[in-house]
Write an enzyme that holds these catalytic residues in place. Sequence first.
Site, PDB file in Angstrom:
ATOM      1  N   HIS A 154       0.807  -1.217   0.000  1.00 46.34           N
ATOM      2  CA  HIS A 154       0.000   0.000   0.000  1.00 46.34           C
ATOM      3  C   HIS A 154       0.845   1.274   0.000  1.00 46.34           C
ATOM      4  O   HIS A 154       0.386   2.315  -0.454  1.00 46.34           O
ATOM      5  CB  HIS A 154      -1.031  -0.028   1.128  1.00 46.34           C
ATOM      6  CG  HIS A 154      -2.205  -0.879   0.760  1.00 46.34           C
ATOM      7  ND1 HIS A 154      -2.280  -2.209   1.095  1.00 46.34           N
ATOM      8  CD2 HIS A 154      -3.305  -0.616   0.015  1.00 46.34           C
ATOM      9  CE1 HIS A 154      -3.395  -2.717   0.591  1.00 46.34           C
ATOM     10  NE2 HIS A 154      -4.036  -1.774  -0.067  1.00 46.34           N
ATOM     11  N   CYS A 165     -10.789  -2.733 -10.611  1.00 49.35           N
ATOM     12  CA  CYS A 165     -10.163  -1.590  -9.948  1.00 49.35           C
ATOM     13  C   CYS A 165      -8.770  -1.887  -9.388  1.00 49.35           C
ATOM     14  O   CYS A 165      -8.189  -1.079  -8.698  1.00 49.35           O
ATOM     15  CB  CYS A 165     -11.062  -1.037  -8.847  1.00 49.35           C
ATOM     16  SG  CYS A 165     -11.319  -2.197  -7.500  1.00 49.35           S
TER      17      CYS A 165
HETATM   18  C1  PEP Z   1      -7.430  -4.793  -4.901  1.00 48.87           C
HETATM   19  O1  PEP Z   1      -7.229  -5.633  -4.040  1.00 48.87           O
HETATM   20  O2  PEP Z   1      -7.251  -4.993  -6.118  1.00 48.87           O
HETATM   21  C2  PEP Z   1      -7.884  -3.447  -4.526  1.00 48.87           C
HETATM   22  C3  PEP Z   1      -8.211  -2.573  -5.457  1.00 48.87           C
HETATM   23  O3  PEP Z   1      -7.907  -3.143  -3.202  1.00 48.87           O
HETATM   24  P1  PEP Z   1      -6.609  -2.779  -2.361  1.00 48.87           P
HETATM   25  O4  PEP Z   1      -5.449  -2.654  -3.312  1.00 48.87           O
HETATM   26  O5  PEP Z   1      -6.878  -1.529  -1.640  1.00 48.87           O
HETATM   27  O6  PEP Z   1      -6.469  -3.958  -1.451  1.00 48.87           O
END
Ligand code: PEP
Length: 757
Positions: free
Chosen positions: A370, A684
């Site tokens: 992240h 996404c």
């Molecule tokens: C994903 O897991 O692809 C997502 C968009 O959520 P995050 O990256 O915040 O876990």
Amino acid sequence: MPTGPAMTTRGPRNLLRQIREAMAGAAPAQERLDGVVRIIARSMVAEVCSIYLRRASGELELFATEGLNREAVHNTRLRPGEGLVGEVARLAQPISLSDAPTHPSFSYRPETGEDPYHAFLGAPLLRGGRAIGVLVVQNRAERRYDEDEVEDIQTIAMVLAETVASGELLAQEELRDIEVAPHRPERIKGQKFGDGLAFGHVVLHEAPLPPERLLAENQQVEEIRLREALNRLKSDVDHMLEGGLGNLAGPSFEVLETYRMFADDRGWNRSLEEAVRNGLTAEAAVDRVRNEHRARFAQARDPYIKERLHDFEDLANRLLRILAGDKPGERDLPDDAILVARNLGPADLLEYPRHKLKGLLLEEGSAASHAAIVARALQIPCVGRLQGLRDRLSEGDLVIADGETGEAHLRPRPDMLQAVRSRMEVRDQRRAEFIRLRDVPAVTLDGTRVTLLTNAGLAVDLENLNETGAEGIGLFRTEFQFMVSDELPRLDVQTALYRLVLDAAGDRPVTFRTLDVGGDKVLPYLDQGEREENPALGRRAIRLGLDRPALLRMQLRALLAAGSGRELRVMFPMIATVDEFRAAREMVDEECAWARRRGRTLPAVLRVGAMVECPSLLWHLDALLPLTDFISVGTNDLLQYMFAADRTNPMVSDRYDPLSPPALRALAEIQRKCVDTGTPVSVCGELAGRPLEAFALLTLGFHRLSAPAGGVGPVKRMVLSADLTAARRAMPGLLGSSAGSVRNEIESLARKLNVAL
Ligand code: PEP
Ligand code: MG
């Protein structure tokens, strides 16, 4: 025969002060250094005191001496590892001998005239994890230096090292060829974590201590500060072990056990206390002991030892943070800061002022973590896995963060800098092209309308929304607000942010994802209860929301309030079973009923969706899809769970290719089921922001993509150039392939069709 450790009776504090004064004086550098060795020799009742500094060639050059022949100064140079002095530097440890000439490493240099001296005590001058020189005292008589004296010389060596490296003692000219701080241009190859290109000045996440913070004004005060900070550290670690503070995604149990072992370690505690008793501030004591550990274990190859060294450093950093009590945001940063760290949590990164941060360089990390996602949201280049980075840089060095090639250039030459400037201009032109495309609808050559949305989570993303021309926010990561906060954001604070986002988006849709904490997203103020061995598979996201309904209810209440009278889209992360989705949706219904009872205006349109991130859902879409108003595929998590490869673990995170038959088949299956049930679907994950991967998604039939801000322009350019009818014909062959990756095949297909990648 001189006996005694004169310093233990007088204490080295006075001495340190005298050294600092001598160093800070107005006399020429050599005179000041000569003064320093004189003071040390007198104070340690030694006949000889010498300072050696490392030249760029690796040789240790005699820079000043009291007691040896003056002609040897700047003439005596020891090859790396040569003699006892070389040995001290190599081992990064003090050496104390009562009869040095009989030691096998002794190297006789006639020009120094050191034959009459028997007793030898040398200590390394450590900076970060490197020995930049050696401080030596010698006595004629055969004598053993006692423990206190060994301790004292290390303290003095630390003050010398910091003062020399700060440029206070030797002018920049004189430092040019000295390996006090690395100064030559260097290139380190790492991995691309975030696209972009920037140059600027290094800001070390673990800030170096300014020389004026080395010496204690009041020893007792420093002793108390150290004791209190150590107590706080121990109680924090105990608390974490019991399952409190930060263990939503904090260090693993094994690491915590190691923390506790170090925190309770008598040796460490004693070294810190002694360093403070010797006149250092509490921070300088921690820094000194940390440098000694780092230098000592720098050559260790054993991964277990390396890991433990990291744990130890983390603990020392925690202690420094407790002592400093301030936040990175309060540091005085240059306007073109390139942040350098071993690794970083997303919350750490968000504490830095956005407008000053131009790039991020990490020694470790992974592209799917992240922190890397936040870097991409901030649209700053991010390069990771740059080995040895921190030891090859100093605070304030000029550096290039090249997110295009995955490299860092340290102290670049002017021609290199010029080349980067030109490339930055080209990037600016491309950016201008994307801005020109901003209002052009994303339609492929064969007439397929594609909806391009952006991922967001920070206030800064709202600016990106207009700049990129995204048609809405396909994923708003609500946890970012929680991560930058020192406490649980209250209802009104949450409502205010959601309202701001909806206002900024205007007519464009925004999909809010409810709190997704856990994994590498840590909320230090949230007590999660049980300790977790494996947070990525633990009580993440919706699991926590369902177990702690008050938390989720408050968030839903805030969302409903912000969405009053307009369209509100809410989705739940990490749904693994249909029952979880049912339970979450029920909470939405209950909150709507609650608001209705109070006469509040509900959203004009309310759509509730699920993120498809857990592979279990692939075999239950027929049950899930009718319950949802839409779904969004989170490929970052879906793929980490499908391939059983922790997205935050660099050893495994890139072991598979998303452009591989299993990943593409899973995505094709989701897309087909959504068409069958008429369920709107978007993608996404980070894939959606990379032109080649996005081309594959379109070919599979996805028409709604939500990308990081920096990906919207490049993906739109790709969309405008793509003919999907032709591409689709190749898809069955790719899905049916027995290869581990079909990246090359997809790329050749795209190139054959003149798709702009
Ligand atoms: C994903 O897991 O692809 C997502 C968009 O959520 P995050 O990256 O915040 O876990
Ligand atoms: Mg996810």
